[in-house]
Scaffold this active site. Sequence first.
Site, PDB file in Angstrom:
ATOM      1  N   SER A   1       0.822  -1.224   0.000  1.00 51.00           N
ATOM      2  CA  SER A   1       0.000   0.000   0.000  1.00 51.00           C
ATOM      3  C   SER A   1       0.855   1.273   0.000  1.00 51.00           C
ATOM      4  O   SER A   1       1.839   1.377   0.738  1.00 51.00           O
ATOM      5  CB  SER A   1      -0.919   0.001   1.220  1.00 51.00           C
ATOM      6  OG  SER A   1      -1.584   1.245   1.304  1.00 51.00           O
TER       7      SER A   1
ATOM      8  N   LYS B   1     -13.389  -4.635   2.334  1.00 55.91           N
ATOM      9  CA  LYS B   1     -14.272  -3.483   2.108  1.00 55.91           C
ATOM     10  C   LYS B   1     -15.749  -3.798   2.346  1.00 55.91           C
ATOM     11  O   LYS B   1     -16.507  -2.932   2.767  1.00 55.91           O
ATOM     12  CB  LYS B   1     -14.072  -2.922   0.695  1.00 55.91           C
ATOM     13  CG  LYS B   1     -12.750  -2.200   0.536  1.00 55.91           C
ATOM     14  CD  LYS B   1     -12.646  -1.514  -0.802  1.00 55.91           C
ATOM     15  CE  LYS B   1     -11.289  -0.843  -0.954  1.00 55.91           C
ATOM     16  NZ  LYS B   1     -11.193   0.024  -2.128  1.00 55.91           N
TER      17      LYS B   1
ATOM     18  N   ASP C   1     -13.881   6.065  -2.392  1.00 55.49           N
ATOM     19  CA  ASP C   1     -13.329   5.635  -3.693  1.00 55.49           C
ATOM     20  C   ASP C   1     -14.046   6.323  -4.856  1.00 55.49           C
ATOM     21  O   ASP C   1     -13.420   6.783  -5.806  1.00 55.49           O
ATOM     22  CB  ASP C   1     -13.454   4.118  -3.856  1.00 55.49           C
ATOM     23  CG  ASP C   1     -12.453   3.358  -2.989  1.00 55.49           C
ATOM     24  OD1 ASP C   1     -11.365   3.887  -2.740  1.00 55.49           O
ATOM     25  OD2 ASP C   1     -12.786   2.240  -2.566  1.00 55.49           O
TER      26      ASP C   1
ATOM     27  N   GLY D   1     -14.229  -3.388 -16.927  1.00 59.53           N
ATOM     28  CA  GLY D   1     -14.106  -4.129 -15.669  1.00 59.53           C
ATOM     29  C   GLY D   1     -15.419  -4.084 -14.904  1.00 59.53           C
ATOM     30  O   GLY D   1     -16.264  -3.204 -15.148  1.00 59.53           O
ATOM     31  N   ALA D   2     -15.582  -5.062 -14.004  1.00 61.27           N
ATOM     32  CA  ALA D   2     -16.847  -5.123 -13.252  1.00 61.27           C
ATOM     33  C   ALA D   2     -16.609  -5.569 -11.809  1.00 61.27           C
ATOM     34  O   ALA D   2     -17.477  -6.143 -11.179  1.00 61.27           O
ATOM     35  CB  ALA D   2     -17.812  -6.086 -13.954  1.00 61.27           C
TER      36      ALA D   2
ATOM     37  N   GLY E   1     -14.893  -4.493  -7.765  1.00 57.76           N
ATOM     38  CA  GLY E   1     -15.221  -3.494  -6.744  1.00 57.76           C
ATOM     39  C   GLY E   1     -14.878  -2.079  -7.187  1.00 57.76           C
ATOM     40  O   GLY E   1     -15.629  -1.133  -6.926  1.00 57.76           O
TER      41      GLY E   1
ATOM     42  N   GLU F   1     -21.474 -12.088 -17.846  1.00 59.42           N
ATOM     43  CA  GLU F   1     -22.426 -12.251 -16.741  1.00 59.42           C
ATOM     44  C   GLU F   1     -22.173 -11.227 -15.628  1.00 59.42           C
ATOM     45  O   GLU F   1     -23.094 -10.567 -15.136  1.00 59.42           O
ATOM     46  CB  GLU F   1     -22.259 -13.667 -16.190  1.00 59.42           C
ATOM     47  CG  GLU F   1     -23.505 -14.236 -15.581  1.00 59.42           C
ATOM     48  CD  GLU F   1     -23.256 -15.670 -15.134  1.00 59.42           C
ATOM     49  OE1 GLU F   1     -22.097 -16.032 -14.828  1.00 59.42           O
ATOM     50  OE2 GLU F   1     -24.242 -16.429 -15.081  1.00 59.42           O
ATOM     51  N   LYS F   2     -20.887 -11.089 -15.285  1.00 56.05           N
ATOM     52  CA  LYS F   2     -20.506 -10.171 -14.205  1.00 56.05           C
ATOM     53  C   LYS F   2     -20.729  -8.710 -14.644  1.00 56.05           C
ATOM     54  O   LYS F   2     -21.203  -7.878 -13.880  1.00 56.05           O
ATOM     55  CB  LYS F   2     -19.029 -10.403 -13.867  1.00 56.05           C
ATOM     56  CG  LYS F   2     -18.678 -10.079 -12.443  1.00 56.05           C
ATOM     57  CD  LYS F   2     -17.292 -10.641 -12.133  1.00 56.05           C
ATOM     58  CE  LYS F   2     -16.575  -9.758 -11.142  1.00 56.05           C
ATOM     59  NZ  LYS F   2     -15.140 -10.055 -11.061  1.00 56.05           N
TER      60      LYS F   2
ATOM     61  N   ILE G   1      -6.696   3.046 -13.513  1.00 57.56           N
ATOM     62  CA  ILE G   1      -6.538   3.008 -12.054  1.00 57.56           C
ATOM     63  C   ILE G   1      -5.250   2.277 -11.660  1.00 57.56           C
ATOM     64  O   ILE G   1      -4.867   2.299 -10.507  1.00 57.56           O
ATOM     65  CB  ILE G   1      -7.765   2.414 -11.311  1.00 57.56           C
ATOM     66  CG1 ILE G   1      -7.915   0.922 -11.556  1.00 57.56           C
ATOM     67  CG2 ILE G   1      -9.038   3.156 -11.657  1.00 57.56           C
ATOM     68  CD1 ILE G   1      -8.816   0.274 -10.504  1.00 57.56           C
TER      69      ILE G   1
ATOM     70  N   GLY H   1      -3.140   6.481 -12.456  1.00 57.13           N
ATOM     71  CA  GLY H   1      -3.735   5.781 -11.320  1.00 57.13           C
ATOM     72  C   GLY H   1      -3.483   6.425  -9.969  1.00 57.13           C
ATOM     73  O   GLY H   1      -4.182   6.109  -9.002  1.00 57.13           O
TER      74      GLY H   1
HETATM   75  P1  ATR Z   1     -11.414  -5.041  -7.902  1.00 62.45           P
HETATM   76  O1  ATR Z   1     -12.445  -5.421  -6.897  1.00 62.45           O
HETATM   77  O2  ATR Z   1     -10.105  -4.575  -7.300  1.00 62.45           O
HETATM   78  O3  ATR Z   1     -11.916  -4.108  -8.939  1.00 62.45           O
HETATM   79  P2  ATR Z   1     -11.769  -7.646  -9.141  1.00 62.45           P
HETATM   80  O4  ATR Z   1     -13.035  -7.877  -8.448  1.00 62.45           O
HETATM   81  O5  ATR Z   1     -10.775  -8.746  -9.165  1.00 62.45           O
HETATM   82  O6  ATR Z   1     -10.938  -6.399  -8.612  1.00 62.45           O
HETATM   83  O7  ATR Z   1     -12.135  -7.191 -10.616  1.00 62.45           O
HETATM   84  C1  ATR Z   1     -11.227  -7.221 -11.601  1.00 62.45           C
HETATM   85  C2  ATR Z   1     -11.917  -6.911 -12.933  1.00 62.45           C
HETATM   86  O8  ATR Z   1     -10.881  -6.885 -13.883  1.00 62.45           O
HETATM   87  C3  ATR Z   1     -12.895  -7.974 -13.356  1.00 62.45           C
HETATM   88  O9  ATR Z   1     -13.997  -7.366 -13.973  1.00 62.45           O
HETATM   89  C4  ATR Z   1     -12.101  -8.807 -14.353  1.00 62.45           C
HETATM   90  O10 ATR Z   1     -12.856  -9.378 -15.392  1.00 62.45           O
HETATM   91  P3  ATR Z   1     -13.671 -10.745 -15.176  1.00 62.45           P
HETATM   92  O11 ATR Z   1     -14.959 -10.360 -14.518  1.00 62.45           O
HETATM   93  O12 ATR Z   1     -13.861 -11.280 -16.552  1.00 62.45           O
HETATM   94  O13 ATR Z   1     -12.805 -11.627 -14.320  1.00 62.45           O
HETATM   95  C5  ATR Z   1     -11.213  -7.761 -14.965  1.00 62.45           C
HETATM   96  N1  ATR Z   1      -9.980  -8.343 -15.496  1.00 62.45           N
HETATM   97  C6  ATR Z   1      -8.947  -8.861 -14.799  1.00 62.45           C
HETATM   98  N2  ATR Z   1      -7.997  -9.306 -15.629  1.00 62.45           N
HETATM   99  C7  ATR Z   1      -8.443  -9.076 -16.897  1.00 62.45           C
HETATM  100  C8  ATR Z   1      -7.913  -9.307 -18.211  1.00 62.45           C
HETATM  101  N3  ATR Z   1      -6.707  -9.866 -18.398  1.00 62.45           N
HETATM  102  N4  ATR Z   1      -8.644  -8.901 -19.276  1.00 62.45           N
HETATM  103  C9  ATR Z   1      -9.855  -8.325 -19.112  1.00 62.45           C
HETATM  104  N5  ATR Z   1     -10.418  -8.085 -17.899  1.00 62.45           N
HETATM  105  C10 ATR Z   1      -9.721  -8.460 -16.806  1.00 62.45           C
END
Ligand code: ATR
Length: 281
Positions: free
Chosen positions: A20, A69, A110, A133-134, A136, A160-161, A218, A241
Amino acid sequence: MIIDGKTELYGIIGNPVRHSLSPAMHNAAFAVMGMNWVYVPMEVTDIKSGMTGLKGLGFKGVSVTVPHKATVIPFLDEIDPVAEQIGAVNTLLFRPNHAGEIICRGFNTDWLGANTALAEQIKLQSSSVLIIGAGGAAKAVGFGLVQAGADVFICNRTAEKGEALAQWLGCSFLSMDAVNTFDADVLINTTSVGMEPDFEGIVVPPECLNQFSVVMDIVYAPLQTRLLREAALVGCATIDGLSMLLYQGAAQFKIWTGGTPPQLIMRSALEEELRIRRGNL
Ligand code: ATR
């Protein structure tokens, strides 16, 4: 820094937490403000006993990071309504109530960090924003942008996510392929793609970056990710970031002190810490 009987305790809980940058940022802020406060990283495995410990030891304010969190929420006495809505807390404030009992209130800064960083470059209201991304981070960033009146789109590798987050935010979902032909004002990477040692990783094809005006990442290690380097080459404004990290930290400082955070000092401390770590690689 002098630590004595009057030093007030602040810190960060997470697991792992040794990477951190928050200790460098907050300790620099406390020092320049002449506060006899210290901010320490604490690796916590069991959140229930961790929370009991923080209260028992008299901590005044604590940051919360992965994986606590959401799991910290049942152990709070109070929660800020926005943090409750997001379902994630990254800031704790410990204060006595009128009866002298210590009360722990949870907040989420955040979303504020992302909004503040973006608002330096673009008016958020009515701007179109594509979030990759999907997890946290995407949830907090998306929440803040929807609140600010932006037109948000979620794109994720796992449909889906991504669809679930888009539904929660009340916005649309896009598949990764659709990014190739999608124009928006802002693109935000909330995934770990491009984080060291994956220096050449980029979450979208570089050819599509001219479809955006502002590109934000980020990921902060490296500070100039491939995404930001390629975006700058085609004329996009870029946001690194450290900006979101800085502004979420500045909002924490405000919660803990009620005062104005020394943002320039905090940013310099973050950059210096990154430089030291690179030197130690
Ligand atoms: P945080 O909570 O820190 O945001 P997380 O829950 O691990 O971390 O989320 C990571 C996100 O990055 C997810 O949406 C993941 O996609 P998946 O839902 O398909 O797993 C995305 N991610 C991680 N590595 C990836 C990659 N190489 N290419 C595309 N998306 C990626």
